[in-house]
Design a protein around this motif. Structure first.
Motif, PDB file in Angstrom:
ATOM      1  N   TRP A 182      42.331  98.057  22.101  1.00  0.00           N
ATOM      2  CA  TRP A 182      43.502  98.209  21.806  1.00  0.00           C
ATOM      3  C   TRP A 182      44.381  97.067  22.076  1.00  0.00           C
ATOM      4  O   TRP A 182      45.131  96.564  20.899  1.00  0.00           O
ATOM      5  N   HIS A 183      44.229  96.672  23.181  1.00  0.00           N
ATOM      6  CA  HIS A 183      45.108  95.305  23.680  1.00  0.00           C
ATOM      7  C   HIS A 183      44.545  94.302  22.869  1.00  0.00           C
ATOM      8  O   HIS A 183      45.150  93.326  22.771  1.00  0.00           O
ATOM      9  N   ASP A 221      53.624  98.500  25.327  1.00  0.00           N
ATOM     10  CA  ASP A 221      52.817  99.656  24.867  1.00  0.00           C
ATOM     11  C   ASP A 221      53.580  99.999  23.676  1.00  0.00           C
ATOM     12  O   ASP A 221      54.710 100.354  23.531  1.00  0.00           O
ATOM     13  N   GLY A 222      52.841 100.191  22.513  1.00  0.00           N
ATOM     14  CA  GLY A 222      53.360 100.787  21.328  1.00  0.00           C
ATOM     15  C   GLY A 222      52.736 102.263  21.183  1.00  0.00           C
ATOM     16  O   GLY A 222      51.837 102.783  21.908  1.00  0.00           O
ATOM     17  N   TYR A 249      52.132  92.294  26.068  1.00  0.00           N
ATOM     18  CA  TYR A 249      52.507  93.513  24.868  1.00  0.00           C
ATOM     19  C   TYR A 249      52.963  94.573  25.796  1.00  0.00           C
ATOM     20  O   TYR A 249      52.123  95.403  26.389  1.00  0.00           O
ATOM     21  N   ASN A 289      47.612  90.670  16.477  1.00  0.00           N
ATOM     22  CA  ASN A 289      48.802  91.188  15.432  1.00  0.00           C
ATOM     23  C   ASN A 289      49.475  91.843  16.438  1.00  0.00           C
ATOM     24  O   ASN A 289      49.194  93.078  17.102  1.00  0.00           O
ATOM     25  N   ALA A 290      50.858  91.228  16.505  1.00  0.00           N
ATOM     26  CA  ALA A 290      51.790  92.223  17.336  1.00  0.00           C
ATOM     27  C   ALA A 290      52.111  93.656  17.058  1.00  0.00           C
ATOM     28  O   ALA A 290      52.690  94.313  17.950  1.00  0.00           O
ATOM     29  N   VAL A 291      52.004  93.853  15.831  1.00  0.00           N
ATOM     30  CA  VAL A 291      51.940  95.419  15.316  1.00  0.00           C
ATOM     31  C   VAL A 291      51.152  96.154  15.854  1.00  0.00           C
ATOM     32  O   VAL A 291      49.817  95.804  15.606  1.00  0.00           O
ATOM     33  N   ALA A 292      51.372  97.216  16.684  1.00  0.00           N
ATOM     34  CA  ALA A 292      50.397  98.250  17.265  1.00  0.00           C
ATOM     35  C   ALA A 292      49.464  98.810  16.030  1.00  0.00           C
ATOM     36  O   ALA A 292      49.910  98.927  14.925  1.00  0.00           O
ATOM     37  N   TRP A 327      43.298  93.997  20.008  1.00  0.00           N
ATOM     38  CA  TRP A 327      43.764  94.069  18.750  1.00  0.00           C
ATOM     39  C   TRP A 327      45.185  93.565  18.532  1.00  0.00           C
ATOM     40  O   TRP A 327      45.387  92.835  17.805  1.00  0.00           O
ATOM     41  N   ARG A 328      45.979  94.017  19.659  1.00  0.00           N
ATOM     42  CA  ARG A 328      47.274  93.457  19.875  1.00  0.00           C
ATOM     43  C   ARG A 328      47.382  92.090  19.957  1.00  0.00           C
ATOM     44  O   ARG A 328      48.371  91.671  19.406  1.00  0.00           O
ATOM     45  N   SER A 329      46.748  91.419  20.464  1.00  0.00           N
ATOM     46  CA  SER A 329      46.697  90.035  20.816  1.00  0.00           C
ATOM     47  C   SER A 329      46.401  89.292  19.515  1.00  0.00           C
ATOM     48  O   SER A 329      46.469  88.110  19.190  1.00  0.00           O
TER      49      SER A 329
END
Length: 207
Positions: free
Chosen positions: A194-195, A31-32, A29, A201-204, A197-199
């Motif tokens: 945080w990462h 970084d958002g 991913y 849901n692709a939305v930050a 969480w991203r795994s």
């Protein structure tokens, strides 16, 4: 460069070195941004997210921000009734919590400079004195407003789900087991969380 804390790149480098599973997730991913919003907004959004799906919390936030703005002043919310927030789709209990928090800000009872000088546990203890703020909400404040590097929100269902999925083949995971996994992440638990969480849901994620 996205709006991220200064420690972010260093944290990612160390996490990828220490944890091969997390390395794969981090590389997957981009970084958002971790948007900088007011302390009041961070707490409002975290309260809305308590025991709610992301979709529900986001819808309630849209209703709230459409009515009162993306960066509402606590003084303008403190004078409202809980019923007025119910009318725009907020549950009564959360409406009461938000008005209570706004009154704390309006009366100067939440001092961000003072909180910023405290360690994580001291911040959590201080915020948890306010009705409607529990440990999870305080930890979201540490992550998204004070931007602390080493916060591990073990009461977060999404984090436990991600740890279960990536480290335990989908088997249920206890907080003790999650903490054991997270030993490899210190002092960068925020970035690991945080990462993970991203795994899911692709939305930050942000509050």
């Amino acid at each position: 460069m996205p709006d991220l804390p200064l420690y972010w790149d260093q944290a990612k480098t160390q996490l990828m070195k220490n944890d091969q599973i997390l390395r794969k997730i981090i590389l997957r991913y981009e970084d958002g941004p971790l948007p900088s919003v007011s302390p009041f907004v961070t707490l409002v959004r975290a309260i809305l997210a308590q025991q709610a799906s992301r979709k529900t919390a986001h819808a309630q936030w849209l209703n709230f921000s459409d009515q009162y703005g993306l960066q509402p002043e606590p003084e303008n919310i403190a004078i409202l009734s809980a019923g007025s927030l119910q009318e725009i789709g907020l549950p009564l209990r959360k409406a009461e919590y938000i008005i209570g928090v706004s009154q704390h800000f309006a009366q100067g009872q939440i001092d961000i400079d003072r909180l910023d000088g405290l360690d994580n546990e001291q911040v959590i203890k201080a915020l948890c004195k306010i009705r409607g703020i529990g440990r999870w909400t305080a930890e979201m404040f540490l992550i998204f407003n004070l931007r602390r590097a080493d916060v591990l929100p073990l009461d977060d269902a999404a984090l436990l789900k991600a740890i279960s999925m990536h480290y335990f083949s989908g088997e249920p995971v206890s907080r003790f087991e999650a903490r054991e996994v997270a030993q490899a992440w210190a002092p960068w638990c925020t970035v690991a969380t945080w990462h993970l969480w991203r795994s899911l849901n692709a939305v930050a994620v942000h509050y």
